[in-house]
Design a protein around this motif. Structure first.
Motif, short mmCIF file in Angstrom:
data_model
loop_
_atom_site.label_atom_id
_atom_site.label_comp_id
_atom_site.label_asym_id
_atom_site.label_seq_id
_atom_site.Cartn_x
_atom_site.Cartn_y
_atom_site.Cartn_z
N ALA A 142 -8.97 9.50 -18.39
CA ALA A 142 -9.16 8.66 -17.21
C ALA A 142 -8.45 7.32 -17.36
CB ALA A 142 -10.66 8.45 -16.96
N ALA A 143 -8.50 6.73 -18.56
CA ALA A 143 -7.85 5.44 -18.78
C ALA A 143 -6.33 5.57 -18.69
CB ALA A 143 -8.27 4.87 -20.13
N ARG A 144 -5.78 6.62 -19.28
CA ARG A 144 -4.32 6.78 -19.26
C ARG A 144 -3.79 7.09 -17.87
NH1 ARG A 144 -1.75 7.62 -24.23
NH2 ARG A 144 -2.74 6.21 -25.73
N LEU A 145 -4.45 7.99 -17.14
CA LEU A 145 -3.99 8.31 -15.79
C LEU A 145 -4.19 7.14 -14.84
CD1 LEU A 145 -5.25 12.00 -15.39
CD2 LEU A 145 -2.97 11.20 -15.99
N GLY A 146 -5.14 6.27 -15.15
CA GLY A 146 -5.33 5.08 -14.33
C GLY A 146 -4.23 4.06 -14.50
N ARG A 147 -3.38 4.23 -15.52
CA ARG A 147 -2.28 3.30 -15.74
C ARG A 147 -0.98 3.78 -15.09
NH1 ARG A 147 -2.88 2.90 -22.16
NH2 ARG A 147 -0.67 2.40 -21.97
N ALA A 148 -1.02 4.97 -14.45
CA ALA A 148 0.18 5.48 -13.78
C ALA A 148 0.36 4.75 -12.45
CB ALA A 148 0.07 6.99 -13.58
N GLU A 149 1.45 5.07 -11.75
CA GLU A 149 1.71 4.45 -10.46
C GLU A 149 2.22 5.51 -9.49
OE1 GLU A 149 4.97 1.42 -9.04
OE2 GLU A 149 3.43 0.32 -10.17
N PRO A 150 1.47 5.85 -8.44
CA PRO A 150 0.13 5.31 -8.14
C PRO A 150 -0.90 5.83 -9.12
CG PRO A 150 0.64 7.07 -6.63
CD PRO A 150 1.89 6.84 -7.43
N PRO A 151 -1.93 5.06 -9.40
CA PRO A 151 -2.89 5.48 -10.42
C PRO A 151 -3.82 6.58 -9.91
CG PRO A 151 -3.57 3.40 -9.44
CD PRO A 151 -2.23 3.72 -8.86
N TYR A 161 -6.10 12.78 0.86
CA TYR A 161 -5.09 13.31 -0.06
C TYR A 161 -5.76 14.29 -1.00
CZ TYR A 161 -6.83 10.09 -3.67
OH TYR A 161 -7.62 9.42 -4.58
N CYS A 162 -4.96 15.15 -1.63
CA CYS A 162 -5.48 16.19 -2.52
C CYS A 162 -5.05 15.92 -3.95
CB CYS A 162 -5.00 17.57 -2.09
SG CYS A 162 -5.74 18.18 -0.58
N ILE A 163 -5.91 16.31 -4.88
CA ILE A 163 -5.61 16.31 -6.31
C ILE A 163 -5.83 17.73 -6.82
CG2 ILE A 163 -6.24 15.43 -8.58
CD1 ILE A 163 -4.97 13.31 -6.95
N ALA A 164 -4.85 18.26 -7.55
CA ALA A 164 -5.00 19.57 -8.18
C ALA A 164 -4.78 19.42 -9.68
CB ALA A 164 -4.01 20.59 -7.59
N LYS A 165 -5.65 20.05 -10.47
CA LYS A 165 -5.59 19.92 -11.92
C LYS A 165 -5.63 21.29 -12.56
CE LYS A 165 -7.07 18.80 -16.25
NZ LYS A 165 -7.49 19.72 -17.33
N GLY A 192 0.79 -1.22 0.00
CA GLY A 192 0.00 0.00 0.00
C GLY A 192 0.83 1.27 0.00
N MET A 193 2.15 1.18 0.18
CA MET A 193 2.99 2.37 0.24
C MET A 193 2.94 3.17 -1.06
SD MET A 193 4.40 3.00 3.15
CE MET A 193 5.69 4.11 2.60
N ILE A 194 2.86 2.46 -2.20
CA ILE A 194 2.89 3.15 -3.48
C ILE A 194 1.69 4.06 -3.65
CG2 ILE A 194 1.69 1.31 -4.71
CD1 ILE A 194 4.57 3.50 -6.04
N ASN A 195 0.57 3.75 -2.95
CA ASN A 195 -0.66 4.51 -3.11
C ASN A 195 -0.76 5.71 -2.19
OD1 ASN A 195 -1.99 2.92 -5.15
ND2 ASN A 195 -2.24 1.33 -3.60
N ILE A 196 0.26 6.01 -1.40
CA ILE A 196 0.17 7.15 -0.48
C ILE A 196 1.19 8.23 -0.83
CG2 ILE A 196 -0.64 5.63 1.35
CD1 ILE A 196 2.08 5.98 2.68
N ARG A 197 1.99 8.02 -1.86
CA ARG A 197 3.05 8.98 -2.16
C ARG A 197 2.54 10.11 -3.06
NH1 ARG A 197 7.62 4.34 -3.36
NH2 ARG A 197 8.23 4.00 -1.18
N SER A 198 3.19 11.26 -2.94
CA SER A 198 2.84 12.40 -3.79
C SER A 198 3.47 12.24 -5.16
CB SER A 198 3.31 13.71 -3.14
OG SER A 198 4.70 13.68 -2.91
N LYS A 199 2.75 12.63 -6.19
CA LYS A 199 3.22 12.47 -7.56
C LYS A 199 2.72 13.62 -8.42
CE LYS A 199 5.40 8.49 -7.36
NZ LYS A 199 6.83 8.36 -7.70
N VAL A 200 3.40 13.80 -9.55
CA VAL A 200 2.97 14.76 -10.58
C VAL A 200 2.65 13.95 -11.83
CG1 VAL A 200 3.64 16.70 -12.03
CG2 VAL A 200 4.34 16.65 -9.63
N ILE A 245 -1.46 17.08 -10.05
CA ILE A 245 -0.59 16.76 -8.91
C ILE A 245 -1.41 16.01 -7.88
CG2 ILE A 245 0.86 18.77 -9.33
CD1 ILE A 245 -1.14 18.75 -6.15
N ARG A 246 -0.72 15.14 -7.16
CA ARG A 246 -1.33 14.38 -6.08
C ARG A 246 -0.45 14.51 -4.84
NH1 ARG A 246 -3.56 8.27 -6.04
NH2 ARG A 246 -3.43 7.84 -3.81
#
Length: 787
Positions: free
Chosen positions: A550-559, A404-408, A198-206, A414-415
């Motif tokens: 939505a499909a492309r961003l769902g393939r990122a890590e974390p999605p 967590y926050c998402i900004a677009k 579950g660690m991969i799903n809590i990190r901040s990403k761009v 950003i997450r």
């Protein structure tokens, strides 16, 4: 009386809860551990400086092997007071490489000694201790970006008494802030309940949205079509498919073997172009049956990318026909040449592919980077934290929220990192976007993370907590806005406040000249005006673009999962809602309220409600009549004075979600149930019938208003159309007389007489409608021809 006052106070307090408030966070940081660390000079000046003790565990070598197994399964454990984090373990590897970073928040440090242990996972029931390294926090160096990362060093392992043992470990230990490059990938002390999965799903990403193109397929004609049934004249159309998008041309008007269409099929395609264009020529054999006469599959990479409206060369492509044959008792598909099709295909980069609601657009640039202009400014957003969040799940029998926050904005998403089990999370993360048009909107959403693995929660959809929208053009240049925005959601039970989000926002203008130029520039790229799409095309293309993003961003890590992307892009904003219809109706009424108020004021002046005001208006009328050259300057001066007067009342903070404007405070429960119903509906027949009748009632009132507006316009047209010969004859004779009178009479006299007539005293007025009103109402309209 006391009870009424209490209810009134409660309503006022409730309204204030839904309004944004000033926030006063300590921006730029202060000191850590007394005088140990001075304030760091970084570019993170919109957020509070948060200090962390970073430990980078790189690798180990020459670790001792077990006397029982003859090998070791090593892992490292970083311990600071009551907090500890562990690396993954390697089986039978005395020289492991971990490359993991641990971050301990200043607020959670309860010890002055940092210990790093190396242990053997295979030593079950025995002391698995292999060695350790200890650090005094007073000796830990401080790293200030943009300094280079601290170089890791080899340290000899020691036993519990401080004696040297076999093995070494490579470490780097330093003090830094959230501006450090290691911050997004680090393991944090608030994530102790989250397992490694579950660690991969809590990190901040761009994230970056995929670059979207419009694929324009101009289907011109086909030749030598061979119908499956010989002697039959086919009814031919072309079906095109790109991924999940399927479009078709109209059926050719003539039954021929050489059909002609000359129709455009427009799809949305994303780089890298993984899908292919599949075209099939089909014959409408019956209303429910189509037969494939030919097929062709083309990769999108072979087509030209068009940057402007220049013509594209057409090409002929050979079609393949699928026929059924028998070979050794097995069915197989036999490919053979059938005919060819004439196409003109290109990827249009001169358009802006909209992947979000047109009401909240965050980017208006064309797809082709060659057509981009220079940025006009920079938008900086500091996501500080949230307060008073509501529990979104249950952990260990207690309510919890993992927010967590998402900004677009534009193509950049950003997450922030997920703060585990906190109703008042503190993110203090700052991000920057380039601004190319001020008339754009940034959206910041807050979500509850449901993908923390078996140690931290379930695996359902991430729940929405709320979102905030800020239009860049409403921000003053160089001003820092620090506000706490309410997080409001609409649920089947009604409007609900989920908490507050604290933000710090700053817009920096890079070129005022370029800014002024943008305000006079078309909103969308030139291609949208030279070759516009229809309304139905835009709705379909926008939906397809949302699906691709939505499909492309769902393939990122974390999605970024589909429910998050759809909420940020306002996918459901185009669905019918009684509440939105009411809100839009009252928005229109608010627009007309100013004009209605002006007419009421003038009616009061002309009826001498306030004699002093009427006399002053008479004086103004006489001045303007005597000096007609002052009319336009007076109008513009009056608007200038109004603008300067309203400067005192200008908005002091960005707009927030207004529950009253959204008509969410007084919405009926059944209307909410209708809004949250599925599409198509899943409600019982009697409920659907009741809602249909209500919809017909509302639509009937709208139909009446629209019909009245059309009637007035048609009456205006009929003045000179001779639909009523007598009325038209009277009007044109009036026009002739008016022209003669206005020609021989000075304009000042005409203006004075008209003004005095309109401002005449009520004693000289009749309560009956005026002659022009009676004449206009008697004019015919096309209403008589309606069924």
């Amino acid at each position: 009386m006391h009870h009424q006052n209490s209810n009134s106070a409660a309503r006022v307090s409730n309204r204030e809860d839904y309004m944004s408030k000033d926030a006063s966070p300590l921006l730029g940081g202060d000191r850590w551990m007394g005088s140990r660390v001075d304030r760091l000079t970084t570019t993170y000046d919109l957020v509070e400086q948060m200090y962390y003790l970073y430990v980078r565990v790189v690798k180990a070598k020459d670790l001792p092997t077990s006397a029982i197994t003859g090998s070791c399964d090593p892992y490292a454990e970083v311990k600071l007071g009551n907090y500890k984090g562990t690396t993954k373990h390697f089986e039978k590897k005395p020289n492991p490489e971990w490359h993991q970073v641990f971050a301990f928040s200043k607020e959670r440090i309860q010890s002055s000694v940092l210990e790093v242990f190396v242990k053997d996972k295979e030593m079950v029931g025995r002391d698995d201790f292999m060695g350790r390294v200890a650090f005094d926090l007073n000796e830990v160096p401080t790293r200030v970006p943009p300094d280079s990362p601290l170089a890791p060093q080899w340290y000899k392992l020691e036993d519990r008494r401080g004696g040297k043992v076999r093995g070494e470990i490579m470490l780097a230990v330093w003090v830094g802030t959230q501006a450090d490059e290691a911050f997004p990938e680090a393991w944090h002390t608030d994530a102790t309940s989250v397992n490694i999965e579950g660690m991969i799903n809590i990190r901040s990403k761009v994230y970056v949205s995929p670059k979207l193109w419009y694929l324009r397929v101009n289907v011109i004609e086909a030749q030598d079509i061979e119908p499956n049934e010989r002697g039959r004249s086919p009814e031919v159309f072309v079906r095109g498919q790109v991924g999940n998008q399927v479009l078709r041309t109209k059926t050719c008007a003539t039954k021929t073997l050489n059909p002609l269409w000359n129709e455009d099929l427009v799809f949305v395609a994303a780089e890298p172009f993984e899908e292919q264009l599949v075209l099939t020529v089909e014959d409408r054999v019956s209303p429910r049956k189509d037969e494939v006469l030919g097929k062709i599959t083309l990769p999108l990479t072979i087509f030209d990318k068009r940057l402007d409206h220049r013509p594209v060369d057409s090409r002929w492509f050979d079609l393949e026909k699928f026929g059924l044959g028998v070979l050794d008792g097995d069915w197989r598909k036999e490919l053979k040449f059938a005919s060819r099709i004439h196409l003109r295909v290109c990827l249009d980069g001169g358009y802006h592919v909209m992947d979000e609601s047109t009401m909240y657009i965050s980017d208006q640039r064309p797809t082709a980077r060659q057509l981009w202009k220079q940025p006009i400014g920079m938008l900086e957003v500091g996501i500080l934290g949230a307060e008073r969040l509501l529990p979104m799940k249950t952990k260990g029998g207690r309510g919890a929220t993992d927010a967590y926050c998402i900004a677009k904005y534009g193509q950049k998403w950003i997450r922030t990192r997920t703060i585990i089990s906190s109703f008042s999370p503190k993110w203090n993360e700052q991000y920057t976007w380039e601004v190319y048009d001020p008339c754009t909107v940034i959206t910041i959403g807050v979500f509850d993370n449901w993908h923390l693995g078996s140690g931290g929660g379930g695996s359902g959809k991430d729940l929405r907590i709320g979102k905030v929208r800020i239009r860049v053009s409403t921000l003053e240049s160089e001003k820092v806005y620090k506000h706490s925005f309410p997080l409001i959601v609409l649920e089947p039970s009604g409007v609900k406040k989920m908490g507050e989000l604290q933000l710090a926002v700053r817009f920096t203008c890079l070129s005022m000249t370029h800014m002024i130029y943008i305000y006079g520039h078309p909103l969308l790229p030139k291609m949208h005006y030279l070759h516009p799409f229809t309304v139905n095309q835009l709705d379909s293309l926008r939906h397809q673009a949302m699906t691709i993003v939505a499909a492309r961003l769902g393939r990122a890590e974390p999605p970024l999962r589909r429910e998050v992307v759809e909420y940020m892009l306002d996918v459901e904003s185009h669905l019918w809602s009684m509440r939105r219809s009411k809100a839009n109706f009252f928005r229109i009424m608010a627009l007309f309220s100013g004009a209605i108020g002006l007419f009421k004021w003038f009616d009061g002046v002309s009826h001498w409600v306030n004699p002093v005001t009427t006399v002053l208006v008479h004086v103004l009328l006489l001045i303007l009549i005597c000096y007609p050259e002052l009319i336009l300057p007076t109008v513009f001066l009056y608007m200038f004075v109004i603008g300067m007067w309203n400067y005192r009342f200008r908005p002091r903070h960005p707009a927030h979600m207004d529950t009253r404007l959204s008509w969410a405070e007084a919405v009926h429960p059944d209307e909410l149930d209708e809004e949250f119903d599925t599409f198509p509906t899943s409600r019982p027949q009697d409920v659907v019938q009741m809602r249909y009748d209500r919809l017909r009632s509302v639509a009937g009132r709208i139909q009446t208003v629209v019909g009245d507006m059309a009637t007035q316009g048609e009456r205006l047209q009929s003045l000179l159309s001779w639909r009523d010969p007598r009325a038209t004859a009277l009007f044109i004779m009036f026009c002739l007389c008016a022209a003669v009178v206005l020609y021989v009479t000075p304009f000042r006299v005409v203006g004075l007489v008209a003004g005095l007539y309109m401002l005449r005293h009520p004693k000289f007025r009749s309560k009956l409608p005026a002659v022009p009103s009676n004449f206009f109402k008697r004019l015919p309209s096309r209403l008589d021809s309606m069924l």
